[in-house]
Structures are given as C-alpha cells and as structure tokens.
Design a protein around this motif. Sequence first.
Motif, PDB file in Angstrom:
ATOM      1  N   GLU A   1       0.829  -1.197   0.000  1.00  0.00           N
ATOM      2  CA  GLU A   1       0.000   0.000   0.000  1.00  0.00           C
ATOM      3  C   GLU A   1       0.868   1.254   0.000  1.00  0.00           C
ATOM      4  O   GLU A   1       0.561   2.234  -0.699  1.00  0.00           O
ATOM      5  N   ILE A   2       1.962   1.226   0.785  1.00  0.00           N
ATOM      6  CA  ILE A   2       2.874   2.376   0.815  1.00  0.00           C
ATOM      7  C   ILE A   2       3.482   2.613  -0.569  1.00  0.00           C
ATOM      8  O   ILE A   2       3.586   3.749  -1.042  1.00  0.00           O
ATOM      9  N   ASN A   3       3.897   1.525  -1.224  1.00  0.00           N
ATOM     10  CA  ASN A   3       4.473   1.655  -2.572  1.00  0.00           C
ATOM     11  C   ASN A   3       3.456   2.242  -3.543  1.00  0.00           C
ATOM     12  O   ASN A   3       3.795   3.088  -4.386  1.00  0.00           O
ATOM     13  N   ASN A   4       2.192   1.769  -3.405  1.00  0.00           N
ATOM     14  CA  ASN A   4       1.153   2.319  -4.281  1.00  0.00           C
ATOM     15  C   ASN A   4       0.957   3.809  -4.026  1.00  0.00           C
ATOM     16  O   ASN A   4       0.814   4.609  -4.969  1.00  0.00           O
ATOM     17  N   LEU A   5       0.960   4.170  -2.724  1.00  0.00           N
ATOM     18  CA  LEU A   5       0.819   5.594  -2.397  1.00  0.00           C
ATOM     19  C   LEU A   5       2.008   6.404  -2.913  1.00  0.00           C
ATOM     20  O   LEU A   5       1.845   7.524  -3.422  1.00  0.00           O
ATOM     21  N   GLU A   6       3.225   5.848  -2.769  1.00  0.00           N
ATOM     22  CA  GLU A   6       4.407   6.540  -3.279  1.00  0.00           C
ATOM     23  C   GLU A   6       4.331   6.718  -4.788  1.00  0.00           C
ATOM     24  O   GLU A   6       4.683   7.779  -5.319  1.00  0.00           O
ATOM     25  N   ASP A   7       3.879   5.669  -5.484  1.00  0.00           N
ATOM     26  CA  ASP A   7       3.717   5.782  -6.942  1.00  0.00           C
ATOM     27  C   ASP A   7       2.700   6.862  -7.281  1.00  0.00           C
ATOM     28  O   ASP A   7       2.906   7.663  -8.218  1.00  0.00           O
ATOM     29  N   THR A   8       1.600   6.881  -6.513  1.00  0.00           N
ATOM     30  CA  THR A   8       0.566   7.892  -6.774  1.00  0.00           C
ATOM     31  C   THR A   8       1.113   9.304  -6.534  1.00  0.00           C
ATOM     32  O   THR A   8       0.895  10.231  -7.339  1.00  0.00           O
ATOM     33  N   VAL A   9       1.838   9.449  -5.395  1.00  0.00           N
ATOM     34  CA  VAL A   9       2.428  10.762  -5.081  1.00  0.00           C
ATOM     35  C   VAL A   9       3.438  11.173  -6.157  1.00  0.00           C
ATOM     36  O   VAL A   9       3.485  12.345  -6.577  1.00  0.00           O
ATOM     37  N   ALA A  10       4.256  10.210  -6.613  1.00  0.00           N
ATOM     38  CA  ALA A  10       5.247  10.511  -7.638  1.00  0.00           C
ATOM     39  C   ALA A  10       4.569  10.953  -8.936  1.00  0.00           C
ATOM     40  O   ALA A  10       5.016  11.904  -9.606  1.00  0.00           O
ATOM     41  N   ALA A  11       3.455  10.255  -9.277  1.00  0.00           N
ATOM     42  CA  ALA A  11       2.734  10.632 -10.493  1.00  0.00           C
ATOM     43  C   ALA A  11       2.132  12.032 -10.354  1.00  0.00           C
ATOM     44  O   ALA A  11       2.200  12.855 -11.294  1.00  0.00           O
ATOM     45  N   LEU A  12       1.552  12.304  -9.160  1.00  0.00           N
ATOM     46  CA  LEU A  12       0.992  13.642  -8.945  1.00  0.00           C
ATOM     47  C   LEU A  12       2.085  14.712  -8.990  1.00  0.00           C
ATOM     48  O   LEU A  12       1.887  15.818  -9.548  1.00  0.00           O
ATOM     49  N   LYS A  13       3.229  14.379  -8.367  1.00  0.00           N
ATOM     50  CA  LYS A  13       4.332  15.331  -8.377  1.00  0.00           C
ATOM     51  C   LYS A  13       4.812  15.590  -9.800  1.00  0.00           C
ATOM     52  O   LYS A  13       5.101  16.749 -10.184  1.00  0.00           O
ATOM     53  N   GLU A  14       4.881  14.514 -10.576  1.00  0.00           N
ATOM     54  CA  GLU A  14       5.312  14.670 -11.971  1.00  0.00           C
ATOM     55  C   GLU A  14       4.327  15.532 -12.745  1.00  0.00           C
ATOM     56  O   GLU A  14       4.713  16.424 -13.513  1.00  0.00           O
ATOM     57  N   ASP A  15       3.011  15.274 -12.531  1.00  0.00           N
ATOM     58  CA  ASP A  15       1.999  16.089 -13.199  1.00  0.00           C
ATOM     59  C   ASP A  15       2.089  17.545 -12.752  1.00  0.00           C
ATOM     60  O   ASP A  15       1.951  18.480 -13.574  1.00  0.00           O
ATOM     61  N   TYR A  16       2.340  17.736 -11.439  1.00  0.00           N
ATOM     62  CA  TYR A  16       2.439  19.103 -10.915  1.00  0.00           C
ATOM     63  C   TYR A  16       3.649  19.832 -11.507  1.00  0.00           C
ATOM     64  O   TYR A  16       3.557  20.998 -11.908  1.00  0.00           O
ATOM     65  N   GLU A  17       4.781  19.119 -11.543  1.00  0.00           N
ATOM     66  CA  GLU A  17       5.972  19.733 -12.128  1.00  0.00           C
ATOM     67  C   GLU A  17       5.769  20.029 -13.597  1.00  0.00           C
ATOM     68  O   GLU A  17       6.208  21.083 -14.106  1.00  0.00           O
ATOM     69  N   ARG A  18       5.096  19.103 -14.284  1.00  0.00           N
ATOM     70  CA  ARG A  18       4.818  19.339 -15.702  1.00  0.00           C
ATOM     71  C   ARG A  18       3.912  20.559 -15.863  1.00  0.00           C
ATOM     72  O   ARG A  18       4.097  21.393 -16.751  1.00  0.00           O
ATOM     73  N   SER A  19       2.920  20.639 -14.946  1.00  0.00           N
ATOM     74  CA  SER A  19       2.013  21.789 -15.009  1.00  0.00           C
ATOM     75  C   SER A  19       2.746  23.090 -14.689  1.00  0.00           C
ATOM     76  O   SER A  19       2.529  24.127 -15.344  1.00  0.00           O
ATOM     77  N   LEU A  20       3.654  23.027 -13.652  1.00  0.00           N
ATOM     78  CA  LEU A  20       4.439  24.216 -13.318  1.00  0.00           C
ATOM     79  C   LEU A  20       5.319  24.629 -14.490  1.00  0.00           C
ATOM     80  O   LEU A  20       5.456  25.826 -14.803  1.00  0.00           O
ATOM     81  N   SER A  21       5.924  23.615 -15.120  1.00  0.00           N
ATOM     82  CA  SER A  21       6.788  23.929 -16.264  1.00  0.00           C
ATOM     83  C   SER A  21       5.990  24.574 -17.385  1.00  0.00           C
ATOM     84  O   SER A  21       6.411  25.566 -18.004  1.00  0.00           O
ATOM     85  N   ALA A  22       4.779  23.991 -17.605  1.00  0.00           N
ATOM     86  CA  ALA A  22       3.932  24.568 -18.654  1.00  0.00           C
ATOM     87  C   ALA A  22       3.493  25.975 -18.285  1.00  0.00           C
ATOM     88  O   ALA A  22       3.478  26.896 -19.125  1.00  0.00           O
ATOM     89  N   ASN A  23       3.165  26.204 -16.990  1.00  0.00           N
ATOM     90  CA  ASN A  23       2.746  27.541 -16.552  1.00  0.00           C
ATOM     91  C   ASN A  23       3.906  28.540 -16.657  1.00  0.00           C
ATOM     92  O   ASN A  23       3.711  29.713 -17.023  1.00  0.00           O
ATOM     93  N   ALA A  24       5.115  28.060 -16.281  1.00  0.00           N
ATOM     94  CA  ALA A  24       6.282  28.946 -16.381  1.00  0.00           C
ATOM     95  C   ALA A  24       6.522  29.359 -17.825  1.00  0.00           C
ATOM     96  O   ALA A  24       6.787  30.540 -18.129  1.00  0.00           O
ATOM     97  N   ALA A  25       6.425  28.377 -18.716  1.00  0.00           N
ATOM     98  CA  ALA A  25       6.614  28.688 -20.135  1.00  0.00           C
ATOM     99  C   ALA A  25       5.536  29.653 -20.617  1.00  0.00           C
ATOM    100  O   ALA A  25       5.800  30.614 -21.364  1.00  0.00           O
ATOM    101  N   SER A  26       4.304  29.398 -20.138  1.00  0.00           N
ATOM    102  CA  SER A  26       3.201  30.271 -20.548  1.00  0.00           C
ATOM    103  C   SER A  26       3.399  31.688 -20.004  1.00  0.00           C
ATOM    104  O   SER A  26       3.183  32.684 -20.717  1.00  0.00           O
ATOM    105  N   GLN A  27       3.834  31.785 -18.693  1.00  0.00           N
ATOM    106  CA  GLN A  27       4.082  33.098 -18.114  1.00  0.00           C
ATOM    107  C   GLN A  27       5.207  33.830 -18.837  1.00  0.00           C
ATOM    108  O   GLN A  27       5.160  35.050 -19.064  1.00  0.00           O
TER     109      GLN A  27
END
Length: 292
Positions: free
Chosen positions: A200-226
């Motif tokens: 369960e911890i590994n699944n949560l870590e994978d989920t957090v990593a995926a969310l973090k990756e999406d967030y970083e991707r979104s931040l990168s996209a927002n930075a580029a847009s800004q």
Amino acid sequence: MADFGFNEHHQTEIINYMRFARSKRLLRLKTIDSCFEELKDSRLVEDTFTVDEVREMLDGLQMVVRGEVEMELINTAHTNVLLLRQLFSQAEKFYLRLQTDISELENRELLEQVAEFEKTDFKTTNKINQETSKPKLAPLNEGGVSELLNKEIARLQEENDKLKSRLRTLESQAMSALDEKTKAERALKDLQRTQGEQKEINNLEDTVAALKEDYERSLSANAASQKDLKENLITAKHELLRVQEQLALAEKELEKKFQQTAAYRNMKEILTKKNEQIKEIRKRLQKYEPDD
C-alpha cells in the motif's frame, strides 16, 4: 500315557482338576438320579394314570432336571473362570501376558485326547497315590527360571525407563517444535501484513510521484506560458509606445498642416476678434458694477 506337551508338574495339575471336575459331575448326576427316584416314590403309586397326570409328572421332572443341569453348567463355567484367574494372577507377577484360543475348546481331536487321558492315566492308582491335594497352583520358584525371569524383568524395566526418558525428550522436542511453529506462523502473518502495508505504501508513493510529476509538468507549462505572456506584454508595451509616438508625431504633423490652412487662419482671426470683444464687454460691465 496321553501327552499334552506339559511337564510332569503341569500334568499333575491337570489330573487334580479333572478329579475335581469328575467329583462335581458325579455329585450332580446323583442329584438327577434322586429326582427320578423321588418321582417314582412319590407319584408312581397307582397302576394307571391319565394322560394329563403323566404330562404333569413329566413336566415337573423336566423342570427339576433342567434346573439341576443348568446349575451344573453355570457352576462349571464359574469354576473355569476361577481357574483362569489363578493362572493369570501368577503370570502377571512375572509381567507375562497369557493368551487363549476359544476355538480350540471345540477341537474334536483334542477333546478325544482328553477323554482318552481320563480313561487311562486318570484312573491309574499310582498316579492318584503320588499326588497330594494342592489348593492352588504354586508359583515358579525354580532357581534358574526365576533368575532368568528376574534378569529379563530387570532388562525390560531398564529398557522401559530408557523409553520413558526418550519419550520425555521427544515430548520436550515436540513442544519446542510446536512453539517454533507457532512463532513462525505468527512471524509469517506479521510479514504478510507488513508486505501488504508496504505494498500500500508503494502504491501511495507511486501515486504521489505521479501527482508530483503532473504538478511539475504543469508548473513547467505555466512557467513557459508566463514567460510567453511576459514577452508578449513587453512586446505589446513597446508596440504601444511606438504607436503612441507615431500618433503624437501624426498629431503634431496634423496640427502643423492644419495651421497652414486658410480656414485655420480665418478661424484664428475670428477667435482673436471675439476675444477682444469679450475683453471690451468685460471692461464696460466693470464700470456698472457697484463697489463693495
């Protein structure tokens, strides 16, 4: 002399038992004979009897004889049990276990041997005179046999003690093994539970990593847009300044061109005249205004 495979001592014991059995049998036969004699003396006093009377006498005689025979058979069975009890008691003193074969009691050949033994050896006068009455069987007191039995008993007891010690050791080992098994099962359950939690911890870590990756991707996209928006804003500001500057130049140019036209000059002259007229009117009005 009939041979049953026994030594002289046991052969003598058989003779004593058969003498006892014969005496009991003869006594019971005499009792049965007395029943018939009593019937003859008490009932057969007339010359003729009816059928019912004969039937009544025979039924009564049958009942008496049946009772005597049944009593003898029961007594014989009980006597045999007491005899076996003596034999088994002596055997148990030496830790022996005797076995019997009930089917041999109906062996016709052996029964005939016993009958032959009773007809010949049992009636021999020498045999009767040599034996003395013995209330019970004597235990085995022969030195050699007793010593061997004692040694065998001691050996069996020692072996029994060893087996008991071995059994206690095995029981202790079994209990230890059972405890180890219980501990292992508990550890296995804990491990399985831990593995489940780790999964369960590994699944949560994978989920957090995926969310973090999406967030970083979104931040990168927002930075580029800004960045694009900032660049566009700077470009727009520059363009606005340029347009304003062009507009100012155009207004100046337009004003310059307008001033050079005849209409502008006429209008300017008219405005000048009007201003002078206004000034003149104001002067006149001031003359008529009262002083404060």
